[in-house]
Scaffold this motif. Structure first.
Motif, PDB file in Angstrom:
ATOM      1  N   UNK A  49      48.571  40.053  58.221  1.00  0.00           N
ATOM      2  CA  UNK A  49      47.955  38.758  57.936  1.00  0.00           C
ATOM      3  C   UNK A  49      46.457  38.944  57.732  1.00  0.00           C
ATOM      4  N   UNK A  50      45.930  38.281  56.718  1.00  0.00           N
ATOM      5  CA  UNK A  50      44.491  38.248  56.469  1.00  0.00           C
ATOM      6  C   UNK A  50      44.051  36.821  56.751  1.00  0.00           C
ATOM      7  N   UNK A  51      43.545  36.596  57.947  1.00  0.00           N
ATOM      8  CA  UNK A  51      43.273  35.249  58.416  1.00  0.00           C
ATOM      9  C   UNK A  51      42.135  34.555  57.680  1.00  0.00           C
ATOM     10  N   UNK A  52      41.199  35.307  57.112  1.00  0.00           N
ATOM     11  CA  UNK A  52      40.048  34.717  56.444  1.00  0.00           C
ATOM     12  C   UNK A  52      40.218  34.605  54.931  1.00  0.00           C
ATOM     13  N   UNK A  53      41.200  35.298  54.354  1.00  0.00           N
ATOM     14  CA  UNK A  53      41.328  35.394  52.894  1.00  0.00           C
ATOM     15  C   UNK A  53      41.635  34.054  52.241  1.00  0.00           C
ATOM     16  N   UNK A  54      40.914  33.758  51.158  1.00  0.00           N
ATOM     17  CA  UNK A  54      41.172  32.582  50.342  1.00  0.00           C
ATOM     18  C   UNK A  54      42.122  32.909  49.205  1.00  0.00           C
ATOM     19  N   UNK A  55      42.189  34.188  48.833  1.00  0.00           N
ATOM     20  CA  UNK A  55      43.052  34.626  47.750  1.00  0.00           C
ATOM     21  C   UNK A  55      43.689  35.956  48.143  1.00  0.00           C
ATOM     22  N   UNK A  56      45.003  36.092  47.930  1.00  0.00           N
ATOM     23  CA  UNK A  56      45.704  37.340  48.217  1.00  0.00           C
ATOM     24  C   UNK A  56      45.980  38.071  46.904  1.00  0.00           C
ATOM     25  N   UNK A  57      45.579  39.330  46.838  1.00  0.00           N
ATOM     26  CA  UNK A  57      45.861  40.161  45.675  1.00  0.00           C
ATOM     27  C   UNK A  57      47.135  40.970  45.874  1.00  0.00           C
ATOM     28  N   UNK A  58      47.326  41.502  47.088  1.00  0.00           N
ATOM     29  CA  UNK A  58      48.488  42.348  47.390  1.00  0.00           C
ATOM     30  C   UNK A  58      49.017  41.976  48.762  1.00  0.00           C
ATOM     31  N   UNK A  59      50.336  41.822  48.849  1.00  0.00           N
ATOM     32  CA  UNK A  59      51.030  41.638  50.127  1.00  0.00           C
ATOM     33  C   UNK A  59      52.314  42.445  50.027  1.00  0.00           C
ATOM     34  N   UNK A 143      43.049  41.001  50.235  1.00  0.00           N
ATOM     35  CA  UNK A 143      42.670  39.629  49.914  1.00  0.00           C
ATOM     36  C   UNK A 143      41.170  39.493  49.749  1.00  0.00           C
ATOM     37  N   UNK A 144      40.741  38.274  49.445  1.00  0.00           N
ATOM     38  CA  UNK A 144      39.339  38.013  49.140  1.00  0.00           C
ATOM     39  C   UNK A 144      38.921  36.645  49.667  1.00  0.00           C
ATOM     40  N   UNK A 145      37.655  36.544  50.059  1.00  0.00           N
ATOM     41  CA  UNK A 145      37.077  35.238  50.385  1.00  0.00           C
ATOM     42  C   UNK A 145      35.697  35.153  49.736  1.00  0.00           C
ATOM     43  N   UNK A 146      35.289  33.941  49.425  1.00  0.00           N
ATOM     44  CA  UNK A 146      34.068  33.700  48.666  1.00  0.00           C
ATOM     45  C   UNK A 146      32.804  34.115  49.396  1.00  0.00           C
ATOM     46  N   UNK A 147      32.720  33.820  50.684  1.00  0.00           N
ATOM     47  CA  UNK A 147      31.497  34.172  51.430  1.00  0.00           C
ATOM     48  C   UNK A 147      31.432  35.678  51.641  1.00  0.00           C
ATOM     49  N   UNK A 148      30.210  36.169  51.746  1.00  0.00           N
ATOM     50  CA  UNK A 148      30.019  37.598  51.987  1.00  0.00           C
ATOM     51  C   UNK A 148      29.805  37.793  53.474  1.00  0.00           C
TER      52      UNK A 148
END
Length: 152
Positions: A49-59, A143-148
């Motif tokens: 689980x990626x708790x902070x991710x806004x977008x998942x690229x691979x699962x 995954x990815x999230x907008x904030x750095x």
């Protein structure tokens, strides 16, 4: 109920991006020491689980042997999250293009690893691959999230 503890690493990448530990530490640690966070699963048959991710690229979960995923066409500025879990003995090597690569030591009962990488610019055509040196199974989430994320 199983609780997954994920360790993160801090390192600089070749593009000047910054890799940072993820989540709040569960205990006080000295600088450079991996920190631990909780997640809901510790089963390599299930993607971490990626708790902070806004977008998942691979699962991907329940994988054995090496695997190359389709390229990620574009990853925006922000924070890239990479979670890995594996069973058995040995290691798996994870490579996320020129952004980050690392080795995860597998062991039955080992909770896995979660890394966050702050991206200061857009990355395109990012190849993701896993090379295994274990007889067990593994799971990977990217995954990815907008904030750095800020280095801690």
């Amino acid at each position: 109920m199983a609780i997954l503890v994920l360790t993160g690493c801090t390192s600089a990448t070749s593009h000047g991006d910054r890799a940072t530990p993820s989540g709040p530490p569960t205990k006080q640690t000295s600088p450079g020491t991996p920190t631990a966070t909780a997640s809901a699963t510790a089963d390599p048959r299930t993607p971490p689980q990626l708790l902070q991710a806004e977008k998942a690229f691979i699962r991907a979960g329940g994988r054995t042997g090496p695997h190359t995923f389709p390229e990620i066409p574009q990853i925006q500025k922000g924070t890239l999250e990479v979670g890995v879990i594996c069973s058995g003995s040995g290691t798996i090597d994870v490579n996320v293009g020129s952004i980050v690569s690392y080795t995860v030591v597998c062991a039955n009962g080992d909770p896995g690893q979660l890394n966050e990488v702050g991206l200061s610019h857009i990355h395109t055509n990012v190849a993701v691959s896993v090379t295994t040196k274990t007889n067990g199974t593994w799971g990977l989430s990217v995954g990815w999230m907008k904030s750095i994320a800020s280095p801690s």
